[in-house]
Design a protein around this motif. Structure first.
Motif, PDB file in Angstrom:
ATOM      1  N   ARG A 121     -24.028   1.141 -26.293  1.00 61.32           N
ATOM      2  CA  ARG A 121     -25.402   0.743 -25.974  1.00 61.32           C
ATOM      3  C   ARG A 121     -26.432   1.813 -26.342  1.00 61.32           C
ATOM      4  O   ARG A 121     -27.608   1.677 -26.019  1.00 61.32           O
ATOM      5  CB  ARG A 121     -25.506   0.430 -24.478  1.00 61.32           C
ATOM      6  N   ALA A 122     -26.004   2.861 -27.002  1.00 63.40           N
ATOM      7  CA  ALA A 122     -26.876   4.023 -27.223  1.00 63.40           C
ATOM      8  C   ALA A 122     -27.628   3.984 -28.558  1.00 63.40           C
ATOM      9  O   ALA A 122     -27.133   3.457 -29.554  1.00 63.40           O
ATOM     10  CB  ALA A 122     -26.040   5.303 -27.166  1.00 63.40           C
ATOM     11  N   TRP A 123     -28.799   4.569 -28.538  1.00 64.80           N
ATOM     12  CA  TRP A 123     -29.551   4.919 -29.743  1.00 64.80           C
ATOM     13  C   TRP A 123     -29.616   6.443 -29.715  1.00 64.80           C
ATOM     14  O   TRP A 123     -30.039   7.035 -28.721  1.00 64.80           O
ATOM     15  CB  TRP A 123     -30.955   4.319 -29.717  1.00 64.80           C
ATOM     16  N   ILE A 124     -29.196   7.099 -30.800  1.00 67.26           N
ATOM     17  CA  ILE A 124     -29.009   8.544 -30.760  1.00 67.26           C
ATOM     18  C   ILE A 124     -29.894   9.229 -31.802  1.00 67.26           C
ATOM     19  O   ILE A 124     -29.768   8.966 -33.003  1.00 67.26           O
ATOM     20  CB  ILE A 124     -27.521   8.895 -30.998  1.00 67.26           C
ATOM     21  N   GLU A 125     -30.791  10.108 -31.329  1.00 68.61           N
ATOM     22  CA  GLU A 125     -31.643  10.908 -32.211  1.00 68.61           C
ATOM     23  C   GLU A 125     -31.518  12.392 -31.882  1.00 68.61           C
ATOM     24  O   GLU A 125     -32.307  13.190 -32.379  1.00 68.61           O
ATOM     25  CB  GLU A 125     -33.107  10.480 -32.072  1.00 68.61           C
ATOM     26  N   ASN A 126     -30.549  12.753 -31.026  1.00 69.00           N
ATOM     27  CA  ASN A 126     -30.420  14.152 -30.619  1.00 69.00           C
ATOM     28  C   ASN A 126     -29.056  14.739 -30.997  1.00 69.00           C
ATOM     29  O   ASN A 126     -28.548  15.615 -30.331  1.00 69.00           O
ATOM     30  CB  ASN A 126     -30.653  14.287 -29.106  1.00 69.00           C
ATOM     31  N   HIS A 127     -28.487  14.234 -32.066  1.00 70.37           N
ATOM     32  CA  HIS A 127     -27.186  14.711 -32.546  1.00 70.37           C
ATOM     33  C   HIS A 127     -27.426  15.653 -33.726  1.00 70.37           C
ATOM     34  O   HIS A 127     -27.979  15.247 -34.740  1.00 70.37           O
ATOM     35  CB  HIS A 127     -26.353  13.506 -33.029  1.00 70.37           C
ATOM     36  N   TYR A 128     -27.034  16.899 -33.577  1.00 64.60           N
ATOM     37  CA  TYR A 128     -27.214  17.877 -34.649  1.00 64.60           C
ATOM     38  C   TYR A 128     -26.621  17.334 -35.952  1.00 64.60           C
ATOM     39  O   TYR A 128     -25.500  16.827 -35.978  1.00 64.60           O
ATOM     40  CB  TYR A 128     -26.533  19.198 -34.274  1.00 64.60           C
ATOM     41  N   GLY A 129     -27.361  17.432 -37.036  1.00 64.50           N
ATOM     42  CA  GLY A 129     -26.883  17.022 -38.353  1.00 64.50           C
ATOM     43  C   GLY A 129     -27.009  15.541 -38.638  1.00 64.50           C
ATOM     44  O   GLY A 129     -26.642  15.087 -39.720  1.00 64.50           O
ATOM     45  N   VAL A 130     -27.529  14.767 -37.692  1.00 68.01           N
ATOM     46  CA  VAL A 130     -27.696  13.324 -37.877  1.00 68.01           C
ATOM     47  C   VAL A 130     -29.131  12.972 -37.500  1.00 68.01           C
ATOM     48  O   VAL A 130     -29.564  13.241 -36.378  1.00 68.01           O
ATOM     49  CB  VAL A 130     -26.710  12.529 -36.982  1.00 68.01           C
ATOM     50  N   SER A 131     -29.864  12.379 -38.434  1.00 72.58           N
ATOM     51  CA  SER A 131     -31.259  12.026 -38.140  1.00 72.58           C
ATOM     52  C   SER A 131     -31.352  11.041 -36.995  1.00 72.58           C
ATOM     53  O   SER A 131     -32.086  11.247 -36.031  1.00 72.58           O
ATOM     54  CB  SER A 131     -31.933  11.417 -39.372  1.00 72.58           C
ATOM     55  N   GLU A 132     -30.623   9.940 -37.122  1.00 76.76           N
ATOM     56  CA  GLU A 132     -30.579   8.927 -36.075  1.00 76.76           C
ATOM     57  C   GLU A 132     -29.395   8.014 -36.379  1.00 76.76           C
ATOM     58  O   GLU A 132     -28.993   7.847 -37.527  1.00 76.76           O
ATOM     59  CB  GLU A 132     -31.874   8.113 -36.014  1.00 76.76           C
ATOM     60  N   ILE A 133     -28.828   7.441 -35.319  1.00 72.62           N
ATOM     61  CA  ILE A 133     -27.674   6.576 -35.486  1.00 72.62           C
ATOM     62  C   ILE A 133     -27.534   5.704 -34.247  1.00 72.62           C
ATOM     63  O   ILE A 133     -27.895   6.125 -33.145  1.00 72.62           O
ATOM     64  CB  ILE A 133     -26.387   7.396 -35.744  1.00 72.62           C
ATOM     65  N   THR A 134     -27.008   4.513 -34.431  1.00 70.68           N
ATOM     66  CA  THR A 134     -26.723   3.671 -33.276  1.00 70.68           C
ATOM     67  C   THR A 134     -25.386   4.101 -32.675  1.00 70.68           C
ATOM     68  O   THR A 134     -24.516   4.636 -33.378  1.00 70.68           O
ATOM     69  CB  THR A 134     -26.626   2.182 -33.653  1.00 70.68           C
ATOM     70  N   GLY A 135     -25.228   3.864 -31.398  1.00 74.26           N
ATOM     71  CA  GLY A 135     -23.961   4.157 -30.748  1.00 74.26           C
ATOM     72  C   GLY A 135     -22.785   3.444 -31.404  1.00 74.26           C
ATOM     73  O   GLY A 135     -21.752   4.070 -31.680  1.00 74.26           O
ATOM     74  N   PRO A 136     -22.911   2.126 -31.687  1.00 71.32           N
ATOM     75  CA  PRO A 136     -21.805   1.438 -32.351  1.00 71.32           C
ATOM     76  C   PRO A 136     -21.444   2.052 -33.711  1.00 71.32           C
ATOM     77  O   PRO A 136     -20.263   2.162 -34.046  1.00 71.32           O
ATOM     78  CB  PRO A 136     -22.312  -0.001 -32.514  1.00 71.32           C
ATOM     79  N   ASP A 137     -22.445   2.494 -34.477  1.00 70.13           N
ATOM     80  CA  ASP A 137     -22.156   3.138 -35.761  1.00 70.13           C
ATOM     81  C   ASP A 137     -21.462   4.481 -35.569  1.00 70.13           C
ATOM     82  O   ASP A 137     -20.538   4.825 -36.303  1.00 70.13           O
ATOM     83  CB  ASP A 137     -23.435   3.323 -36.586  1.00 70.13           C
ATOM     84  N   LEU A 138     -21.893   5.251 -34.564  1.00 71.91           N
ATOM     85  CA  LEU A 138     -21.259   6.544 -34.279  1.00 71.91           C
ATOM     86  C   LEU A 138     -19.783   6.339 -33.926  1.00 71.91           C
ATOM     87  O   LEU A 138     -18.905   7.044 -34.437  1.00 71.91           O
ATOM     88  CB  LEU A 138     -21.987   7.260 -33.148  1.00 71.91           C
ATOM     89  N   ILE A 139     -19.506   5.362 -33.079  1.00 74.27           N
ATOM     90  CA  ILE A 139     -18.123   5.069 -32.696  1.00 74.27           C
ATOM     91  C   ILE A 139     -17.314   4.619 -33.908  1.00 74.27           C
ATOM     92  O   ILE A 139     -16.181   5.058 -34.114  1.00 74.27           O
ATOM     93  CB  ILE A 139     -18.082   4.017 -31.569  1.00 74.27           C
ATOM     94  N   ASP A 140     -17.885   3.760 -34.730  1.00 76.53           N
ATOM     95  CA  ASP A 140     -17.183   3.262 -35.923  1.00 76.53           C
ATOM     96  C   ASP A 140     -16.846   4.406 -36.880  1.00 76.53           C
ATOM     97  O   ASP A 140     -15.719   4.501 -37.373  1.00 76.53           O
ATOM     98  CB  ASP A 140     -18.037   2.205 -36.627  1.00 76.53           C
ATOM     99  N   ILE A 141     -17.791   5.310 -37.110  1.00 81.56           N
ATOM    100  CA  ILE A 141     -17.543   6.454 -37.991  1.00 81.56           C
ATOM    101  C   ILE A 141     -16.467   7.357 -37.395  1.00 81.56           C
ATOM    102  O   ILE A 141     -15.569   7.823 -38.101  1.00 81.56           O
ATOM    103  CB  ILE A 141     -18.854   7.238 -38.251  1.00 81.56           C
ATOM    104  N   GLY A 142     -16.536   7.600 -36.097  1.00 86.09           N
ATOM    105  CA  GLY A 142     -15.529   8.431 -35.438  1.00 86.09           C
ATOM    106  C   GLY A 142     -14.129   7.854 -35.581  1.00 86.09           C
ATOM    107  O   GLY A 142     -13.172   8.581 -35.876  1.00 86.09           O
ATOM    108  N   LYS A 143     -13.991   6.557 -35.399  1.00 84.77           N
ATOM    109  CA  LYS A 143     -12.687   5.903 -35.558  1.00 84.77           C
ATOM    110  C   LYS A 143     -12.197   6.031 -37.010  1.00 84.77           C
ATOM    111  O   LYS A 143     -11.023   6.308 -37.250  1.00 84.77           O
ATOM    112  CB  LYS A 143     -12.777   4.428 -35.176  1.00 84.77           C
ATOM    113  N   LYS A 144     -13.103   5.832 -37.956  1.00 89.05           N
ATOM    114  CA  LYS A 144     -12.722   5.941 -39.375  1.00 89.05           C
ATOM    115  C   LYS A 144     -12.285   7.357 -39.726  1.00 89.05           C
ATOM    116  O   LYS A 144     -11.336   7.554 -40.484  1.00 89.05           O
ATOM    117  CB  LYS A 144     -13.878   5.500 -40.273  1.00 89.05           C
ATOM    118  N   GLN A 145     -12.969   8.367 -39.179  1.00 84.96           N
ATOM    119  CA  GLN A 145     -12.576   9.750 -39.430  1.00 84.96           C
ATOM    120  C   GLN A 145     -11.174  10.013 -38.885  1.00 84.96           C
ATOM    121  O   GLN A 145     -10.355  10.652 -39.543  1.00 84.96           O
ATOM    122  CB  GLN A 145     -13.575  10.720 -38.797  1.00 84.96           C
TER     123      GLN A 145
END
Length: 187
Positions: A39-63
């Motif tokens: 449910r998150a909108w993220i703009e405070n992650h070092y090295g990432v301009s902005e990202i949705t929570g679902p996208d962050l989770i999806d990228i993490g799983k892919k990594q």
């Protein structure tokens, strides 16, 4: 038999899986798709301009899967200690693991049936967390915890870092010496 079963694929769990799998440890993530990061909108992650929570989770799983981690969608209902380590019971299957990392965010329902000690949370709206030491160890040898469930801040950058820290500690214990994951720039 898995070296590590990680319960939860949010920022802490996927980060832990990335490190354990990259270190060559047979890793399974069991996730029920209920992460508060969804449910998150993220703009405070070092090295990432902005990202949705679902996208962050999806990228993490892919990594994590890039390095060989396996992911199953299920709900863990119990973790039982046995001679080889642990039997991780889900609503669909059972898995054997030498180590377990609990990375369930705000959810502590597994604590009582497993026998994990808890304590009051300090973050807003986080009532209870698992009682862990600085390395992420719980009161049951071989069961670790990372992220919000381990009492760190709910911010994804902090929970991801805590997942990495706990994974490094698990890998170090398995290897019998301090593990460092350090890649160098390719020319």
């Amino acid at each position: 038999m898995f070296d590590v079963v990680i319960i939860g694929a949010g920022a802490a769990g996927a980060s832990a899986a990335l490190f354990t799998a990259k270190a060559g440890k047979k890793t399974l993530i069991v996730d029920n798709d209920k992460s508060m990061t969804k449910r998150a909108w993220i703009e405070n992650h070092y090295g990432v301009s902005e990202i949705t929570g679902p996208d962050l989770i999806d990228i993490g799983k892919k990594q994590a899967t890039k390095f060989g981690a396996e992911i199953v969608e299920a709900t863990v209902t119990d973790v039982q200690k046995n001679e080889e380590g642990f039997k991780v019971v889900t609503d669909q299957n059972e898995y054997q693991a030498k180590h377990v990392i609990v990375a369930t965010g705000a959810l502590t329902a597994l604590a009582e049936p497993i026998g994990l000690k808890t304590k009051p949370g300090t973050e807003p709206r986080i009532k209870t967390v698992l009682d862990v030491d600085a390395a992420g160890k719980t009161n049951i040898d071989g069961i670790w915890a990372a992220g919000t469930v381990a009492g760190v801040s709910v911010h994804t950058i902090i929970t991801a870092g805590d997942g990495a820290k706990v994974a490094i500690n698990v890998i170090s214990e398995i290897n019998g010496e301090r593990y460092v994951d350090h890649d160098v720039l390719k020319s």
